[in-house]
Structures are given as C-alpha cells and as structure tokens.
Enzyme design. Sequence first.
Site, PDB file in Angstrom:
ATOM      1  N   ARG A 182      59.695  74.625 -23.814  1.00  0.00           N
ATOM      2  CA  ARG A 182      60.490  75.366 -24.651  1.00  0.00           C
ATOM      3  C   ARG A 182      60.755  76.684 -24.205  1.00  0.00           C
ATOM      4  O   ARG A 182      60.171  77.207 -23.344  1.00  0.00           O
ATOM      5  CB  ARG A 182      59.948  75.334 -26.257  1.00  0.00           C
TER       6      ARG A 182
ATOM      7  N   ASN B 128      59.074  69.990 -20.560  1.00  0.00           N
ATOM      8  CA  ASN B 128      59.451  69.183 -21.877  1.00  0.00           C
ATOM      9  C   ASN B 128      60.320  70.245 -22.937  1.00  0.00           C
ATOM     10  O   ASN B 128      60.067  71.326 -22.907  1.00  0.00           O
ATOM     11  CB  ASN B 128      58.029  69.012 -22.695  1.00  0.00           C
ATOM     12  N   GLU B 129      61.457  69.652 -23.412  1.00  0.00           N
ATOM     13  CA  GLU B 129      62.294  70.181 -24.349  1.00  0.00           C
ATOM     14  C   GLU B 129      62.871  71.636 -23.712  1.00  0.00           C
ATOM     15  O   GLU B 129      62.775  72.670 -24.350  1.00  0.00           O
ATOM     16  CB  GLU B 129      61.620  70.759 -25.689  1.00  0.00           C
ATOM     17  N   ASN B 130      63.289  71.420 -22.424  1.00  0.00           N
ATOM     18  CA  ASN B 130      63.766  72.645 -21.839  1.00  0.00           C
ATOM     19  C   ASN B 130      65.114  72.898 -22.349  1.00  0.00           C
ATOM     20  O   ASN B 130      65.595  73.961 -21.792  1.00  0.00           O
ATOM     21  CB  ASN B 130      63.756  72.502 -20.226  1.00  0.00           C
TER      22      ASN B 130
END
Length: 818
Positions: free
Chosen positions: A387, A423-425
């Site tokens: 994130r 993850n969730e970039n």
Amino acid sequence: MLKRNLLLILLILCSPLLHAQSSKRLIQNWEYLKGDLGGIWEAVRPVKEGNPESLPIWEKVNLPHCFNAHDAVDPDVNYYQGPGWYRILLDVNNPYAKGRTLLHFEGAGQKTKVYLYTTKVVEHTGGYDEWTADLTEAVEAFKKRPEFQTQFKGKVPLVIRCDNSRDLEMIPSNLSDFNVYGGLYRYVNLVYTPALSVDKLFAHAEVDAKGENGKLDIKARLYNPDQIASAMVKISVKNPSGKVVYNFNKQLNTFKSDSLLSNIQVKSPKLWSPDVPQLYTVNLSITANGETVKKEEKIGFRNFEFVKKGPFMLNGKRLLLRGTHRHEDHADVAAAMTEDMIRTEIRMMKEMGVNFIRLGHYQQSRIVLNLCDSLGILVWEEIPWCRGGLGGQIYQDQAKRMLTHMVEQHYNHPSIIIWGMGNENDWPGDFPEFDQQKIRTFMKELNDLSHQLDPSRKTAIRRCDFCKDIVDVYSPSIWAGWYRGNYTEYKAVSEEEFNKVDHFLHVEWGGDSHARRHSENPDNALSKIKIGGGADERAGDASLYGGAARVSKDGDWSESYISNLIDWHLKEQEKMPWLSGAAYWPFKDFSTPVRPENPVPYVNQKGVIERDFTKKEAFYVFQSYWTTQPMAHIYGHSWPVRWGEEGEEKMVKVYSNCDEAELFVNGKSYGVKKRNSQNFPAAGLRWQVPMVKGKYTFKVVAKKGKTTVTDQIEQEYQSDKWSKPTKFVLQKAGEQDGIATLEVKAFDSKGVLCLDAMNLVEFSLTGDGSLIQDQGTSTGSRKVQLYNGRAIIRVKTNGGKSVASVKSAGLPTAFVNL
C-alpha cells in the site's frame, strides 16, 4: 544465481539451532524502557541500588518482546509508534582463538541500533529480515576498560534501540491493514564462531516432473574477515531415512563469493510433497587453523509448475492449492510469538487441511519455514511493499535489500514456491504523486532481481491490475459475498479473472465473523446486494459506513454467515479443474490500526480461529473438505440458545468428511444422510428439526469406511419474543485457578433474553482483581459487541475482592461483587 559482491561483515546466519558452534538464545535478564533516552550514556551510567533519583525506570522483560503486546488492541488509544530501548549484561567468552562474537537477530522492528557500552556497533532498517552484528572488536576494546571489572564486574553491557516510528520512506506503509510493530519481537542469539565461518550455504535441489533425475548444487559464502588463505571442506548428504548418500572433501585455497562446492546427480530421489514431506540433510564442515565450523540445511526434491491457463502441478500431478494466510500476531504478545506458539499455529493449519500458505505481508521467522518444510505446506512469501504508493531511493533500496535477504535467507526451503513482490500496490496515499508507470518500472526491477537471485521459483503479486503482466503469477481482488457481490458469483467471477492472465492464483477471500455470534437467518443481507456489480474490494469498502449495500457493512458478522460463505467457496473450488488454488484470508484474527470500530476493536476478524487459538465454527467447515482423518462437527458449539416460533423447523448442520451421518435429537434418530460435496449447505449433512421451547441434545454418528466418529452439543430453544434491551444482568459464571469468568446478558422490559442484541458494552473492575483485557478476542476485550445478547470477560481475582461493572450507551450500568 545468487550473485553478490564480496563477503559482508554484516552476515546473515541460518537458524542458530542448526549451528554446531556455540549459540545461545538471549531470552532472560533483559530490561526494557518505552520511549527515548537523552543518549546512550543514560543506558549504561552507574546506578546505585535503591536510589529513588535513578531515572528512568526500566522494566524487566523476557524475549521475544513487542512494544505493542497490549496497546495494539487497546480500544481507547492508537498503538505506540516510537523508540524503545533494551539492555542486558552478557558473559562473553569466545572459545575460539581469533574467533568472532556475533549477535544474530531473527527480526527486530523496525529500525535498530546496537551498542556495546557507548560504542555504536551497527544499525539496521527493516523489521522482518535476519541480520547480524559483529561484536568482536567492540567486546575486545571494552574488556580493556576499567569499567569492565569495576562497574560491570566482568560482564559486557549490550544496549539495543528499536524504533517503529512512522516513516513514509520505509516499508511497509502505515496505511497497511496490520500493525507495524516495534521491539525485539523475534529471538536474539549470541553466537561464537571460529575466525573462518560460513555465512550462507545454498543447496539447490531440482528434479524432473517424473521424479527420475535429481540434481543438487551446493554453494557457500564464507565469512572471513581475517583473510584466511586455505581450508578443508567436507560435505555429506543424508536421505530422508538418515542414510549418507554422498560424501565430498575439497581443499579450498581461494575463497570466491558463492563458490560452487559440489554438483551432485541424484537418481530417483525421494520426493517432497504435502502428503509426504521427505527431507534430505546437507552437512557442511570447514576446517581452518585447526578449528572447525559446521552448518546443516534441510532440502527437498520437488518439481512444480503453474500450467499456462491451467492448474498447479506438483511432481507431475495436479495439486489444488488449499491455502490460508498468516500474520505474525497473537493475543497478549502481538508479534512476539514464541517458538511453541508458532509451532502450535502451523500445526493447527495442517490439522485444518492446509497444503499452502501465503505469509502476509513480510518475511517471517525461519521457524515458520522449517515447520512448513517438515509438515508439508507450500509457501508464498513476500516483501512488505504494501500500500501507499512508491517512495524515493531510500525506500526502493530498502525494498530491494529486503527482497535479497528474504530470497537468500530462505533459499533452501523446499516449501517455498513463490516470492511475492508486493501487495495492493494500486493503493495510493503516502505521497503526493501516484504514478502507475513508475510503480510498473520498479515492479519490473524487483521481478528481475528475484529471478536473478533465484530462477527456480515464481514471482507474484496480489491486487495491482496495472502490474499483473509483469510477474509470473497474479491474484486479483475477489471477495464474493463480502466486500462486493454474492458468494454464489464466486466461480463466474473467478473464471472471468482467470481468463485475463496466464497464471491465476486466488489469494485473499472470506469475510469477518464475530466469534460466538450466530444467526437464524445469516444470508439476510444478501437480499440487499446488487448482483453482477463485481466481487472485488474498492476504496471505502472496508468502512462500516456509506456506499453501496455490502455484507461487510450490512451483514450480521455472524459465524453462521461466514460458514455458509466458506462452504460455498469450497464446494465450487472442487469443481474448477482449471484452478491452481486459493487461500482464505487469514487463518487467525489479527490486530490492525485501521479497524477501530469492529465488534472487537482494532481486530481484523476474518480468521477461522481467534487471536488466542480458539477455533471458530469455520475451522471445521474447512476440515470437512480438506482433511482425510474422519471428523464430524455439529455446527453451534458456541451457540447456547437458538430461537424461533414454537414448533418451527430449524436446520441442524453437520460438517464432516465422512460418507454418511446420522443425527439424534434428544436420543431420537432423525435419519441417515449421505455426504455430497455439491449439496449445499453442509454437503447434504443437514436436518430440519421441529423445535419447541426447552433444552435439546444433538448427537451425530458419522461413518467413513469402518471408522465411526461422533460429536454432541446441547442447546436451548427460546420461542419467547423480545423487544429492545432495557437492562443488563452481570453474573459470575464460574471460577478456576484464580480466574473468574463474568458473563453479561441483555434483557428486555419483560425479562426476555434479547438474542439479536449487538450493543457495544464496556467492562470495568475496581478492587483487588484485574481484567484480562487487551487480548483482541471475543472474551478478552473490555469493549466488545454482544454476541447473541451476551458477552464474556475473565478476571484475575488475585485472592481478593472486587466489583465488576458493565455499561453501554442508553442502558443502566450493571454490577456484580466478586
């Protein structure tokens, strides 16, 4: 493969338990200070015993230790992020002539400085990779000081400063849905080695899909600060039965970085798999100047493939990856899980039937990987680029360094099949700029680096559609029946996403459940959900307010609903021949700073067990699909009172992997049902039972072949109607070993138990006792939502008297004397 520059002074060692040389876990006799010091001198200056002016006051602790063991789930505060100090006096006696004295960290959060007396030895950034401080010169210098014998009486003062302060130029982002913990929350080890030792041993085992032709390459990186010129190397390899199948001796006169020591052909090796996790043992010894250092590594031969537009293959056969996720988090200790705790957790996963685990969202303890190797659990492990967007050069250097460390430190584990790049970039917020092209560029750099370090494994990310073409394996966001859509859409949505990439793997699915909350109409919220609008998670979907109807906001968060959702997903996965696998998010509830208003504040409650290892009903749903050991479980062990009309038929569900089951109600048989995985719910093992007010005993007898298993529960049925709650009754429900259990119940004005009450209640205590609180569980939180009109908390009585109370907005406070 594994190209690196010359030997590093800051080596990263393998598990100290595998060292034949002297290694000791430093567990006891530590002192801890929350907050900062004016300088290192405050940690080591002479202190007179009993002097009340000797400040600050240090707390005695054992390792592992986390700053945030309790405040991570304290309902009234933001968890602490800042510096904390540790100190200890060490007996340092290296038995080796010109040997090295090393301090090996298995992980420390998040920025760490190491001091020997007032000398800073090293600092490290990153909370999850292993690293080592070489104390040798600093110890030798301190032993020459007068303070060594006077003030410290022949011991060496070691001081460590950890800091988990917020820092935008550091991963992971504080926007992440987990706490960025601080402290010495993994083991710290004092290690003695000879002057020449082994930094790393790389043992690459490979085999063809038929399992006929195996190959083992062995490389080593030595730690040689004194530039010793020659050494004798011995290598032996044992098969899973302990028989030596290879011996090798070699004189080394030049030490090249990552030198190839041996290349072995292995005919028909014994294969590693989740069912039969057979491990070979590689032993390396190096002797120089009459001193020997040894290192041991476990390896496994296995062949795996993600078929293009198809399933996952292991050793030439399709294997459906049946997975879950793990955060390093536990009640009462946060990240500071002991080896026994970790072992319990991984074994529970295996008991549930897991053959695959994604470690979210950071490199985890080598203890975890060793257990996955020995128990047979395949692994996706990833770096904490999670994130927030993309930072600058310092940020990017840290990500590359952590990727390098993760790959090199866990390279030999046969359980690992995927290195995760992020993850969730696609989640912005940490920086003014959010440039997808720059994120793509950096993702390519990480992907290339991973393949350079280790060409044998795949790369992957989850939820960043604009980067899905870069990595080998991609997982989109699919939360059918929770953040979006209906769980009955799961297969169609998954197939649509599967067709967009070459290699599809679905990680993260499921939903929250408040342990001990059950429902007679769990799917009620689905009537409000728009079908066909997608099943992904979008910005704001995790909020409990606003936006379109969704179960995460409008559902009852009952175990009943989540059991249905899981049941549906698992039955569908059995009939998706193109599916490589899926991983439920997560195995265990965990703390998070971004969910303060959940039924247990600051806890992500999607786990199938609670934060203290208490199993929810969903655990048994997984077992019924994924395990072979005969089992049967009647739904509702934590559901004491059901409700409905007098004489109304109620569904009694049994989750079992047996061929058939017979239900008995108060001793009377309600018939035998055959199991059929596609007969939803409960694979057809369900009975409609007319119920009237009173008590019921339900018993199931299930058969699988010649094996019979049973389960039994007792429930009460309430047919009296209730209105809104008007009062609480707080009672002591029991006491054992000085721990009293308190239970509060909500009643209406007529004294009827309000079985759908979800009020947020707050427990308090005054007197000699103390609440067992800040556990992040349904029975260990002083603020918690009711589950079916009740809630439980426990009290340490401390052998005295106390008064407990419980309150909630709009209702009179209730009390009980203890």
